[in-house]
Design an enzyme around this catalytic site. Sequence first.
Site, PDB file in Angstrom:
ATOM      1  N   LYS A  67     -10.665  -0.575  10.133  1.00  0.00           N
ATOM      2  CA  LYS A  67     -10.845  -1.806   9.372  1.00  0.00           C
ATOM      3  C   LYS A  67     -11.256  -2.965  10.284  1.00  0.00           C
ATOM      4  O   LYS A  67     -11.784  -3.971   9.814  1.00  0.00           O
ATOM      5  CB  LYS A  67      -9.567  -2.161   8.608  1.00  0.00           C
ATOM      6  CG  LYS A  67      -9.144  -1.123   7.578  1.00  0.00           C
ATOM      7  CD  LYS A  67      -7.914  -1.573   6.818  1.00  0.00           C
ATOM      8  CE  LYS A  67      -7.276  -0.439   6.032  1.00  0.00           C
ATOM      9  NZ  LYS A  67      -8.125   0.090   4.962  1.00  0.00           N
ATOM     10  N   ASP A  83       3.032  -4.656   7.939  1.00  0.00           N
ATOM     11  CA  ASP A  83       1.822  -3.844   7.825  1.00  0.00           C
ATOM     12  C   ASP A  83       0.626  -4.787   7.941  1.00  0.00           C
ATOM     13  O   ASP A  83       0.292  -5.511   7.008  1.00  0.00           O
ATOM     14  CB  ASP A  83       1.810  -3.113   6.478  1.00  0.00           C
ATOM     15  CG  ASP A  83       0.549  -2.287   6.272  1.00  0.00           C
ATOM     16  OD1 ASP A  83      -0.315  -2.257   7.171  1.00  0.00           O
ATOM     17  OD2 ASP A  83       0.420  -1.671   5.199  1.00  0.00           O
ATOM     18  N   HIS A 132       0.866  -1.183   0.000  1.00  0.00           N
ATOM     19  CA  HIS A 132       0.000   0.000   0.000  1.00  0.00           C
ATOM     20  C   HIS A 132       0.902   1.232   0.000  1.00  0.00           C
ATOM     21  O   HIS A 132       2.020   1.201   0.490  1.00  0.00           O
ATOM     22  CB  HIS A 132      -0.862  -0.035   1.270  1.00  0.00           C
ATOM     23  CG  HIS A 132      -1.945   0.996   1.336  1.00  0.00           C
ATOM     24  ND1 HIS A 132      -1.693   2.318   1.643  1.00  0.00           N
ATOM     25  CD2 HIS A 132      -3.291   0.901   1.164  1.00  0.00           C
ATOM     26  CE1 HIS A 132      -2.840   2.987   1.653  1.00  0.00           C
ATOM     27  NE2 HIS A 132      -3.813   2.149   1.359  1.00  0.00           N
ATOM     28  N   CYS A 184      -4.664   2.622  -3.756  1.00  0.00           N
ATOM     29  CA  CYS A 184      -3.411   3.056  -3.120  1.00  0.00           C
ATOM     30  C   CYS A 184      -2.305   2.027  -3.316  1.00  0.00           C
ATOM     31  O   CYS A 184      -1.490   1.786  -2.411  1.00  0.00           O
ATOM     32  CB  CYS A 184      -3.621   3.337  -1.630  1.00  0.00           C
ATOM     33  SG  CYS A 184      -4.716   4.720  -1.298  1.00  0.00           S
ATOM     34  N   GLN A 234      -4.661  -5.096   6.915  1.00  0.00           N
ATOM     35  CA  GLN A 234      -5.671  -6.065   6.465  1.00  0.00           C
ATOM     36  C   GLN A 234      -5.641  -7.340   7.311  1.00  0.00           C
ATOM     37  O   GLN A 234      -6.679  -7.861   7.710  1.00  0.00           O
ATOM     38  CB  GLN A 234      -5.444  -6.419   4.996  1.00  0.00           C
ATOM     39  CG  GLN A 234      -5.559  -5.260   4.029  1.00  0.00           C
ATOM     40  CD  GLN A 234      -6.974  -4.735   3.886  1.00  0.00           C
ATOM     41  OE1 GLN A 234      -7.955  -5.442   4.118  1.00  0.00           O
ATOM     42  NE2 GLN A 234      -7.087  -3.470   3.508  1.00  0.00           N
TER      43      GLN A 234
END
Length: 412
Positions: A232, A206, A128, A370, A209
């Site tokens: 999220k 990261d 991202h 993104c 998600q």
Amino acid sequence: MDGGTPVFDVARIRQDFPILSQKVRGKDLVFLDSGASAQKPRQVIGAMTRMMETAYANVHRGAYHLSEAATEAYEAARRAVAGFLNAATEREVVFTNSSTAAINLVAHSYGRSVLRPGQAVLVSEMEHHANFVPWLMLRDSHGIELRVCRVTDDGELDLADLEAKLADGKVGLAAITHMSNVLGTVTPAERIARIVHAHSAKLLLDGSQAAVHRRVDVQALDCDFYVFTGHKLYGPTGIGVLWARLDLLERMPPFLGGGDMIEEVTLDSYRPAPVPAKFEAGTPPIIEAVGLHAAIDYVQNIGMAAIEAHERRLVDHAMRKLSAVEGLRLLGNAQDRGGVFAVSLPNAHSHDLATLLDRVGIAVRSGRHCAEPLHTRFEIESTCRASFGLYTTEGEIDYLAEALDKAREFFG
């Protein structure tokens, strides 16, 4: 439990989300954009409302009841996050306003104080922009080299290329997604950690998600930094999390200056507060922390194993249904993937396709999500992305596949 399979009642769970009961253009709402931002259950909405109505005040600074109550609620949220990630101590949890802010904190603090010009940061083609642009900025301002690991045609991280990019020992930090927001690829994080650490580099994952869909244990993953965001995870916007090993946080200088991050200030000097306060300058996201705590309680009460099993069923079902749509291109075919599907149809721009789907009540994302370098890698201008939440049903996936098939006919 039934024969060892976690119980998951999606119909009951959907009742917790008020927004899902509404109609869009006369059709039942089919919300398939949870990868961008998930909907909120009543439990989160209620917790934030109660905080504002009964216990709101600024934290850490008031010697009165409301401030003490607010401080306890804020720090209880930190403890909840520590438990959610299996952190060794709650002091390893830093609240930010997003995953983006958490990565920027690492780039500006660790990147500028620990990494040296001539060293390298290693990312991948599937990152991202939030895990790409801060390292470009560090490269331009601090003389750090940026290396990019390839992604295979199936959408997997190329581990041989990862090894090759690390081989000369110049990489000080690898920053890799735990789950792609476009391909749905779940990267082999523990294996990546072993490879990265074997070359004396640190690893940032990261988890924006992944933390939504998988149980995250930072000690088992053996990473050095982990980031995720509240909105999220069925929580509010405006709050994110940086987890980092305590020894690294203690080495890193503050990123922002102001109130609540200091131990002492004079006319010509300051002494920062201990970790994690030294990274939380100013009034923090108090109400949002309470909402994040409620969101963590919500998913843990359902059970991350049950959520993961539900998603695996959805992913298998979606692969069968979407693969049957003639002419549909699906990005990525990773062996381990989550509920994110980026697709395109011949002769249809992604924005036009998303608009057509909206006409029948289906909310999907369109564009490059993104992740422009990844779209360039797959030689595609843009895609429509359907992303699942714990409230997604197989019936909604069927409805999406039918709508895509009709759209194919419409666009010719």
